[in-house]
Structure formats: structure tokens, C-alpha cells
Scaffold this motif. Sequence first.
Motif, PDB file in Angstrom:
ATOM      1  N   CYS A 165       0.847  -1.187   0.000  1.00 27.62           N
ATOM      2  CA  CYS A 165       0.000   0.000   0.000  1.00 27.62           C
ATOM      3  C   CYS A 165       0.883   1.237   0.000  1.00 27.62           C
ATOM      4  O   CYS A 165       2.089   1.149   0.272  1.00 27.62           O
ATOM      5  CB  CYS A 165      -0.932  -0.001   1.216  1.00 27.62           C
ATOM      6  N   PRO A 166       0.331   2.408  -0.323  1.00 27.77           N
ATOM      7  CA  PRO A 166       1.131   3.632  -0.275  1.00 27.77           C
ATOM      8  C   PRO A 166       1.681   3.853   1.133  1.00 27.77           C
ATOM      9  O   PRO A 166       1.071   3.463   2.125  1.00 27.77           O
ATOM     10  CB  PRO A 166       0.134   4.725  -0.664  1.00 27.77           C
ATOM     11  N   GLY A 167       2.845   4.502   1.206  1.00 27.74           N
ATOM     12  CA  GLY A 167       3.453   4.752   2.504  1.00 27.74           C
ATOM     13  C   GLY A 167       4.543   3.742   2.808  1.00 27.74           C
ATOM     14  O   GLY A 167       4.992   2.983   1.936  1.00 27.74           O
ATOM     15  N   THR A 168       4.947   3.702   4.065  1.00 26.16           N
ATOM     16  CA  THR A 168       6.054   2.828   4.469  1.00 26.16           C
ATOM     17  C   THR A 168       5.733   1.943   5.657  1.00 26.16           C
ATOM     18  O   THR A 168       6.519   1.051   5.983  1.00 26.16           O
ATOM     19  CB  THR A 168       7.290   3.677   4.822  1.00 26.16           C
ATOM     20  N   ARG A 169       4.598   2.154   6.308  1.00 22.17           N
ATOM     21  CA  ARG A 169       4.272   1.406   7.528  1.00 22.17           C
ATOM     22  C   ARG A 169       2.936   0.699   7.383  1.00 22.17           C
ATOM     23  O   ARG A 169       2.098   1.059   6.544  1.00 22.17           O
ATOM     24  CB  ARG A 169       4.217   2.369   8.722  1.00 22.17           C
ATOM     25  N   ASP A 170       2.724  -0.310   8.238  1.00 19.01           N
ATOM     26  CA  ASP A 170       1.434  -1.001   8.245  1.00 19.01           C
ATOM     27  C   ASP A 170       0.277  -0.028   8.451  1.00 19.01           C
ATOM     28  O   ASP A 170      -0.799  -0.183   7.868  1.00 19.01           O
ATOM     29  CB  ASP A 170       1.413  -2.051   9.360  1.00 19.01           C
ATOM     30  N   GLY A 171       0.486   0.975   9.306  1.00 17.28           N
ATOM     31  CA  GLY A 171      -0.575   1.924   9.615  1.00 17.28           C
ATOM     32  C   GLY A 171      -1.019   2.753   8.431  1.00 17.28           C
ATOM     33  O   GLY A 171      -2.062   3.412   8.494  1.00 17.28           O
ATOM     34  N   ASP A 172      -0.245   2.733   7.338  1.00 14.84           N
ATOM     35  CA  ASP A 172      -0.636   3.458   6.130  1.00 14.84           C
ATOM     36  C   ASP A 172      -1.612   2.657   5.269  1.00 14.84           C
ATOM     37  O   ASP A 172      -2.157   3.198   4.298  1.00 14.84           O
ATOM     38  CB  ASP A 172       0.598   3.797   5.283  1.00 14.84           C
ATOM     39  N   CYS A 173      -1.807   1.393   5.588  1.00 17.55           N
ATOM     40  CA  CYS A 173      -2.640   0.514   4.764  1.00 17.55           C
ATOM     41  C   CYS A 173      -4.112   0.611   5.157  1.00 17.55           C
ATOM     42  O   CYS A 173      -4.461   1.111   6.230  1.00 17.55           O
ATOM     43  CB  CYS A 173      -2.169  -0.938   4.883  1.00 17.55           C
ATOM     44  N   ALA A 174      -4.940   0.085   4.286  1.00 21.83           N
ATOM     45  CA  ALA A 174      -6.390   0.192   4.462  1.00 21.83           C
ATOM     46  C   ALA A 174      -6.872  -0.595   5.678  1.00 21.83           C
ATOM     47  O   ALA A 174      -6.406  -1.703   5.940  1.00 21.83           O
ATOM     48  CB  ALA A 174      -7.100  -0.298   3.202  1.00 21.83           C
ATOM     49  N   MET A 175      -7.809   0.006   6.372  1.00 23.40           N
ATOM     50  CA  MET A 175      -8.503  -0.711   7.442  1.00 23.40           C
ATOM     51  C   MET A 175      -9.571  -1.620   6.842  1.00 23.40           C
ATOM     52  O   MET A 175      -9.997  -1.434   5.717  1.00 23.40           O
ATOM     53  CB  MET A 175      -9.133   0.270   8.420  1.00 23.40           C
ATOM     54  N   TRP A 176      -9.981  -2.589   7.626  1.00 21.01           N
ATOM     55  CA  TRP A 176     -11.038  -3.534   7.298  1.00 21.01           C
ATOM     56  C   TRP A 176     -10.565  -4.548   6.256  1.00 21.01           C
ATOM     57  O   TRP A 176      -9.774  -4.269   5.374  1.00 21.01           O
ATOM     58  CB  TRP A 176     -12.329  -2.845   6.843  1.00 21.01           C
ATOM     59  N   ASP A 177     -11.066  -5.732   6.430  1.00 21.10           N
ATOM     60  CA  ASP A 177     -10.761  -6.833   5.519  1.00 21.10           C
ATOM     61  C   ASP A 177     -11.871  -6.904   4.481  1.00 21.10           C
ATOM     62  O   ASP A 177     -13.024  -7.137   4.812  1.00 21.10           O
ATOM     63  CB  ASP A 177     -10.639  -8.161   6.284  1.00 21.10           C
ATOM     64  N   ARG A 178     -11.488  -6.696   3.221  1.00 19.90           N
ATOM     65  CA  ARG A 178     -12.446  -6.638   2.132  1.00 19.90           C
ATOM     66  C   ARG A 178     -12.108  -7.693   1.085  1.00 19.90           C
ATOM     67  O   ARG A 178     -10.981  -8.162   0.984  1.00 19.90           O
ATOM     68  CB  ARG A 178     -12.455  -5.258   1.470  1.00 19.90           C
ATOM     69  N   VAL A 179     -13.114  -8.044   0.278  1.00 25.71           N
ATOM     70  CA  VAL A 179     -12.913  -9.008  -0.799  1.00 25.71           C
ATOM     71  C   VAL A 179     -12.179  -8.325  -1.956  1.00 25.71           C
ATOM     72  O   VAL A 179     -12.523  -7.213  -2.361  1.00 25.71           O
ATOM     73  CB  VAL A 179     -14.252  -9.588  -1.286  1.00 25.71           C
TER      74      VAL A 179
END
Length: 313
Positions: A150-164
Motif C-alpha cells: 500500500c502507499p506509505g512505508t508502515r502497516d498503519g498506512d494501509c487500508a482498514m477492514w478486511d475486504r474481498v
Amino acid sequence: MYQSGALGMLLMTAPGEHLFDFNCIGSQCDTPINISVSIIPFEEMIASFSTGTLTFITEPSDNFFFAIDPFGQLAETGWGLYPTFQFLVWQDQWFTFMTKLIQKINDHPPDTVVVSVFENAFLQGKDGITKNLTIPNGYNRMELDLSLSCPGTRDGDCAMWDRVLNLFVCCEGLEQQCGQELGRWITPFRRRIGRWLTDVSALLPLVAGRFCSLNMKTDAWAMPWMPSLSVRFYNAPEDLFPVYIQPLFNGGTFDKSYNTKYQPILFTVPSGIKKVILAATITGHGSDDQQCAEFCPTTHVFMANGANYSFFQ
């Protein structure tokens, strides 16, 4: 304790006993706890008190940790939402999974053909991302190798919620089957470490030797992902090739009416066929009667000519 009027409860371990996760088991989890509960190690001075004042407060705690992965690189260990070692155990399970996955890829035949589809592509919006390409022919194994960042460099930059996350295909000469799902995954919750190797050999007749359009998409409102997808082709020792697909069932909402919407399908196996394989992609996202969706184990039963074939998830 709550029914007796208690505002909170503090547990203490027995002398010499280590702290343990204070959690519910089985049907206990059906009853919510409406008071503050905590556990502390044995302290003789506190244990000797007959009366006293106890105050429960909420304050942030350090929950950022990192590890060294099996390949010698630094890695985040996820969001330590609760003070439990289970989060570190889950990270170790991921390391084990990744080690086995890389080993499996390395064990592929040396003449494996790898076709790159997406490389850190930006995925967001209702249209998703699309790549047009010609699919190789002459192989009996096809695997999707997907990594998610995902954009950024850390896990916290990634999307929340688990989606299909879906991969759809449309090939020249088979336009009537455009929109066929070629792959399906569930995005991780704010982690940039997802990687899957998915065997989709049963779908080779849809794409082999054809000019195809591959479209990947997820929910339009979701935060962006950056997928990298390649398709791996090789020949396994089994000298059989999938040549025909008989569509059977499509998915849908996994709820109390799930079993009532599927009716028997009659079809004739073409002549010359030596082997029939039932291929199904099953994910547990939905809304069921128990409000547990993907968190509950399920058994899916397919009946063919009087015999039952079960898949446990």
C-alpha cells in the motif's frame, strides 16, 4: 459480579503463578462483561489488604514491536491491540507460512513461465485496474502469485477492514463468459504483508492461448492498495490437461437462506474425458444468524451422483 453491583473486578494470580490471558471460553463469550476486569501478579502486600481503594484508568500503552523475519529483514509485527502474546504467535505463524510459500515457489520446475500482470499498481475506485495480455498455452498448471502492499512505508498506512479482492477475466472467443472470477482474496487489516499462491489450474480452458483482459477490483470506497500479480505456468508430472469447464454455482450472501438457493444441475460429461475435478472458491465473509461470518468454521457439502464431498473451512 456485575449483577451484585460491583463496578470492577481485580484478579490476582496464586503465589508463584505466571500471568495468563484473562479470556472467555466457549459459551462464556456469549455474555458481555459490563464492568472493568484486570489481572495482576501475586503481591503479598496487596493480598493482605482487607479494604482499600482501587481505581481503573485507561492510558495508552506501547504496542509497536518489530521482529527479524526468516529472510533476515526487519518486519512489523502487527497491531498489538490487546496485551497478549497471541499477537506475536500469529506473526510467527505468518513467518512460517511465508517460508513455506517461498520454498514452494523455489521448488517449481526450472522452465516455469512467469507472466507479470501488475507491479505495485495503484488500486482504488470502482473500475479497479486492468491489464490486457496473451495467456501462454501448453501447460497443465496455472497459479496466481499475488502480493499486496500500500502507499506509505508502515502497516498503519494501509487500508482498514478486511475486504474481498477479486480478479475477473474476459477473453477473446469466450465473450459469453466475460466476468468470470479467476481469483479471490481477502485483504489484510492494515498490514502490507499479504501474499498468496493460488492454484487456478481448473480454469485454464478459459484463458489458455487466448488474448484476455484481467481486471482486479475491490470495494470502491476502500483505501488504496498496491497489488503485484504474476501468473505462473508449468507442467506437473500428471499428463492430463483441463480442457472443458462446466459452470455450476455462483456465490452469494452467506446467511440463513444460503442453502435454499441452489438447485441440482444436470450435465453430461463430454466423451474422452479421463478425470473430473470439482473446483470451488469459498470465502466466509457475510452475515449469518450467529453474527460470526468468517470467524465460524463451516462445512460445505457438494452431492454428485449420490456421493457427498465435504469441504471444511
